[in-house]
Enzyme design. Structure first.
Site, mmCIF file in Angstrom:
data_model
loop_
_atom_site.group_PDB
_atom_site.id
_atom_site.type_symbol
_atom_site.label_atom_id
_atom_site.label_comp_id
_atom_site.label_asym_id
_atom_site.label_seq_id
_atom_site.Cartn_x
_atom_site.Cartn_y
_atom_site.Cartn_z
ATOM 1 N N ASP A 97 -11.147 1.880 3.603
ATOM 2 C CA ASP A 97 -11.300 0.421 3.473
ATOM 3 C C ASP A 97 -12.775 0.037 3.283
ATOM 4 O OD1 ASP A 97 -9.084 -1.205 3.357
ATOM 5 O OD2 ASP A 97 -8.785 -1.291 5.533
ATOM 6 N N LYS A 141 0.847 -1.203 0.000
ATOM 7 C CA LYS A 141 0.000 0.000 0.000
ATOM 8 C C LYS A 141 0.883 1.254 0.000
ATOM 9 C CE LYS A 141 -3.662 -2.665 2.109
ATOM 10 N NZ LYS A 141 -4.381 -3.111 3.318
ATOM 11 N N GLN A 150 -4.714 -1.961 9.592
ATOM 12 C CA GLN A 150 -4.533 -3.277 8.980
ATOM 13 C C GLN A 150 -5.016 -4.377 9.922
ATOM 14 O OE1 GLN A 150 -3.322 -3.828 5.746
ATOM 15 N NE2 GLN A 150 -3.956 -5.937 6.142
#
Ligand code: NAD
Length: 293
Positions: free
Chosen positions: A119, A52, A96
């Site tokens: 997300d 990312k 994460q």
């Protein structure tokens, strides 16, 4: 048989994003800024977050990596989330997953400001997606839709069978593909570990999506001739012939299924790169403040 090359498509889309970022900068504005919070040293999470951050560099975004040890308390993590929510220089951020067992993932997800939830895991974004309202779409399902769309694969009227009902892949993808939308209008069958006679269901698929987490699970006798196969699975298996001693495979037995398929995604190089690219698109949307609540 067409190989649906997610690596090449993600490079194309990242170049498109880069051009837009260059325009933002040329106007004297700051580029989009994504932050990622990484707790502990899970090797898969390290690899995903590393990807990312690298993708941010490729598209010209700023990125901030907040690293904390496994021993961080839930309150400390919630305080970091609050700081990122309040920071006007951060357009969007991700925490994460998975998090260590002593931290409640749901509580952390709920603490993220939905306007920065790139997300798309916050229930507000999930609910808005389900109702067809503007929302951050979760990255992997969005990546799958892009892969279908940019390869000219129609979903309208098609019978899609999804194997796996997780909250981040199977379930949202089922919602998106059955919505009244350009890349929707499919008839979706959602299957999972309790499905009776799974092969009878998968054989009916015009488009089959595998998101199970079991290496090479979908065999040739489980698909019909001319199927489009989207393999979301990423599984590491032992391989003594590789220097690393292992390699990545999908949930689909690629070598056996590909000859029957009209189109198929490889693993690696299929859905994986599209997921990261979708996250970049969401961050660009966050910078533009495109989604209004
Ligand atoms: P998960 O473990 O949360 O869910 C797995 C699903 O598979 C469950 O709904 C379960 O019911 C179903 N399942 C399990 N065994 C089954 C069986 N025998 N028959 C039918 N269904 C069965 O998984 P997830 O988080 O959605 O991930 C699935 C896979 O996709 C994993 O390999 C993961 O690494 C990969 N993944 C890839 C990306 C990407 O960017 N390509 C993103 C997320 C997940």
């Amino acid at each position: 048989m067409v190989v649906l090359d997610g690596k090449a498509l993600s490079t194309t889309i990242k170049n498109e994003i880069r051009q837009e970022v260059d325009q933002i900068i040329a106007k004297g504005d700051r580029p989009p800024h994504l932050a990622a919070v990484l707790v502990g040293n899970n090797p898969a999470s390290e690899a995903y977050v590393g990807n990312k951050v690298r993708s941010c560099e490729q598209v010209g975004f700023s990125s901030t990596l907040v690293r904390r040890p496994e021993s961080i308390t839930e309150d400390e993590l919630l305080a970091i989330v609050q700081d990122l929510n309040d920071d006007p220089e951060i357009d969007g951020f991700i925490v994460q997953l998975p998090l260590p067992d002593h931290i409640n993932e749901e509580k952390v997800t709920l603490a993220i400001n939905p306007k920065k939830d790139v997300d798309g895991f916050h229930p507000l974004n999930f609910g808005r997606m389900a109702q067809g309202l503007p929302a951050y779409l979760p990255a992997t399902p969005q990546g799958v839709l892009l892969l279908l769309e940019r390869n000219g694969i129609e979903t309208s009227g098609q019978h899609v069978v999804i194997v796996g009902r997780s909250n981040i892949v199977g379930t949202p993808l089922g919602i998106l593909l059955s919505r009244k939308d350009k890349m929707g209008n499919a008839t979706v069958t959602m299957t999972h570990s309790r499905t009776r006679d799974l092969a009878a269901e998968t054989r009916r698929a015009d488009i089959l999506v595998a998101a199970i987490g079991i290496p090479n699970f979908i065999s040739a006798d489980m698909v019909k001739e001319g199927v489009v196969v989207i393999d979301v699975g990423i599984n590491r298996i032992a391989d003594a012939s590789r220097k690393s001693g292992s390699r990545l495979v999908g949930d689909v037995d690629y070598d056996a299924v590909a000859p029957k398929a009209k189109a198929i995604t490889p693993v690696p190089g299929g859905v994986g790169p599209m997921t990261v690219t979708a996250l970049m698109l969401n961050t660009l949307k966050a910078r533009r403040k495109e989604i209004r609540y």
